[in-house]
Enzyme design. Structure first.
Site, mmCIF file in Angstrom:
data_model
loop_
_atom_site.group_PDB
_atom_site.id
_atom_site.type_symbol
_atom_site.label_atom_id
_atom_site.label_comp_id
_atom_site.label_asym_id
_atom_site.label_seq_id
_atom_site.Cartn_x
_atom_site.Cartn_y
_atom_site.Cartn_z
ATOM 1 N N ARG A 77 31.122 30.465 27.163
ATOM 2 C CA ARG A 77 31.351 29.022 27.288
ATOM 3 C C ARG A 77 32.259 28.733 28.476
ATOM 4 O O ARG A 77 31.826 28.269 29.518
ATOM 5 C CB ARG A 77 31.943 28.464 25.982
ATOM 6 N N GLU A 128 42.951 19.221 24.561
ATOM 7 C CA GLU A 128 42.780 19.347 26.007
ATOM 8 C C GLU A 128 44.009 18.848 26.759
ATOM 9 O O GLU A 128 44.572 17.802 26.430
ATOM 10 C CB GLU A 128 41.543 18.557 26.448
#
Length: 521
Positions: free
Chosen positions: A16, A146
């Site tokens: 990923r 994030e």
């Protein structure tokens, strides 16, 4: 279990995050093979294999990986990144057979306000709704924060409030990314210690980036601070400067910090090579643990120390990784380096012949960065065949070949005490050299013998830069003469064989003359 033997989980995100490396795109077949190697051979605890909604090829890869993993009871270790997108990622992952979603939330106030245009409260509502929906569809949910590193630095109260409002949602792991790789080990340790102490019931992951070259060091600091899991990639793949190296992380957690991990080290090189082939990103030869040269001693003094008591060995032994120690042969090689390689080949040479072989190795080292174990038999054969005649010496030589034009050679040669220069042209570089050499020997009243056979070979399994052995048979007045030359350049290997022939011819002539003189006395 004591703190020093605490188990730290490793999540590999090569499939990923690693695929965000510029120019890297794994096919479904490649993803499946890498996933199998990571879970079954290397035995990482978890793998992150895709981002939701990217392509049909990604969905196919996820389906195949999960199907395979499910047959082996490993499907819960396969994770997919998803987004707060009103359930679209959830549906994509569910349709592909995935069981775990790593939901991406905004871990900094700046991202929440600037990118989403929402307040903390609005974002929390969206995240909670997506978590609930995923769970309704049977998915396990982990949560990425994030830009957490910047968020913790700039507005920690936002981070604390976000986590506090999500801890009752049944989240498996909360992942703390250093999204831009801006943290240092001491800051990582302080920040994660704080997070662990504030939220003792939460399982925190640390996700590094290597922009400042600190990813592996930051992972170790995170583990020391209490992170339950750390993220890495094979060969440091990842966006910009990449992630932390799986091999480096595993070995350092085990050796330097004494943590318990599930990694099978003997397969680290294998998966590294697999990812190198599929990604097209060449691994540095001096990369720790998995690089081609990291268990090669180049300096002769190091080989000597190993021979006299493993003085240059450490806990980081090649045998741990199904590798072996090598001793480079080149201009820095010493007697011990040669002895180690002869032992590997099961070849015995006298001290005098070892000295000659080492001298030739050092000479070749000036024209080739290293000499392989496979090159060594060629060098030995060349040296043992030599009678050390030094009547003729090539002092300088320039060979030029051009498509559809004659090749040319310009030489400067010493024969005994005389110096000669000549230029020749011919059908190829070697032919041009022979024609130039013929002009020189003609001045000495000699004629070059006829070439009968010409063979070139490199060691089995050799590379394009392997040493070349040229073996030439000549028709002389005393019968057939066979000489050989060894060089990194094919033409110069043939030239070396030719010069050996010339030295033998001149020496034979001198021997005949000496014999005739002796008979008259």
């Amino acid at each position: 279990m004591t703190e020093t033997t605490r188990y730290v989980r490793i999540l590999d995100t090569t499939l990923r995050d690693g695929e965000q490396t510029q120019g890297v795109s794994f096919s479904p077949d490649e993803k499946v093979n890498i996933a199998k190697a990571l879970l079954e051979l290397v035995r990482v605890d978890r793998i992150e294999v895709a981002s939701a909604r990217v392509s049909s090829g990604e969905a196919d890869a996820v389906t195949r990986i999960v199907t395979w993993a499910n047959e082996r009871g490993l499907a819960d270790r396969v994770e997919v990144l998803g987004f707060v997108d009103h359930g679209l990622s959830i549906e994509w992952i569910r349709s592909a057979g995935g069981r775990v979603i790593n939901l991406l939330a905004k871990g900094s106030e700046k991202h929440c306000h600037g990118q989403l245009g929402k307040t903390l409260e609005q974002h929390v509502i969206d995240v909670r709704n997506n978590i609930a929906l995923a769970q309704q569809h049977g998915l396990t949910v982990n949560l990425y924060l994030e830009d957490w590193s910047n968020g913790y630095r700039d507005a920690p109260e936002y981070v604390f409030a976000l986590v506090a409002q999500l801890t009752d949602c049944g989240i498996g792991h909360i992942m703390l990314p250093d999204t831009l790789g801006v943290m240092t080990p001491d800051r990582v340790f302080a920040a994660i210690t704080d997070m662990v102490q504030r939220f003792p019931t939460v399982q925190f992951d640390f996700h590094p980036h290597n922009d400042y070259g600190l990813a592996t060091a930051n992972v170790l600091a995170a583990a020391q601070a209490g992170a339950a899991a750390v993220h890495c990639t094979v060969n440091c793949l990842g966006e910009r400067a990449g992630n932390a190296s799986l091999a480096e992380v595993a070995v350092n957690l085990r050796d330097q910090l004494g943590f318990d991990i599930g990694i099978d080290e003997t397969h680290l090189v294998r998966v590294s090579e697999l990812v190198e082939y599929f990604s097209g990103k060449r691994l540095a030869e001096n990369a720790p643990i998995v690089g081609a040269d990291v268990f090669t001693q180049t300096a002769g003094i190091h080989a000597d120390g190993d021979k006299k008591g493993s003085l240059y060995h450490s806990r980081l032994s090649p045998e741990r990784f199904a590798r072996r120690r090598n001793y480079a042969l080149g201009k820095l090689a010493g007697k011990a380096s040669l002895a180690k390689n002869l032992e590997r080949l099961d070849i015995d040479l006298s001290e005098e012949n070892q000295r000659k072989v080492l001298k030739r190795i050092i000479e070749l080292g000036d024209s080739k960065k290293s000499i392989t174990l496979e090159d060594l038999p060629f060098i030995i054969a060349e040296v043992l065949e030599s009678k050390d005649h030094n009547h003729a010496e090539l002092l300088a030589c320039s060979v030029a070949s051009t498509l559809d034009l004659e090749s040319t050679a310009s030489i400067r040669l010493r024969i005994d005490d005389e110096m000669y220069t000549a230029v020749g042209a011919g059908n190829g570089g070697f032919d041009a050299f022979v024609n130039a050499l013929g002009k020189v020997v003609k001045r000495r009243g000699l004629t070059l013998p006829t070439l009968v056979n010409y063979e070139v070979r490199i060691p089995k399994g050799g590379r394009t830069d392997a040493l070349t052995e040229c073996s030439i048979s000549w028709n002389t007045e005393q019968g057939e003469l066979r000489t050989r030359g060894v060089h990194a350049n094919q033409v110069f290997a043939a030239i070396a064989a030719t010069l050996r022939m010339l030295n033998i011819i001149i020496h034979r002539g001198l021997s005949v003359t000496e014999s005739a003189i002796n008979k008259t006395m």
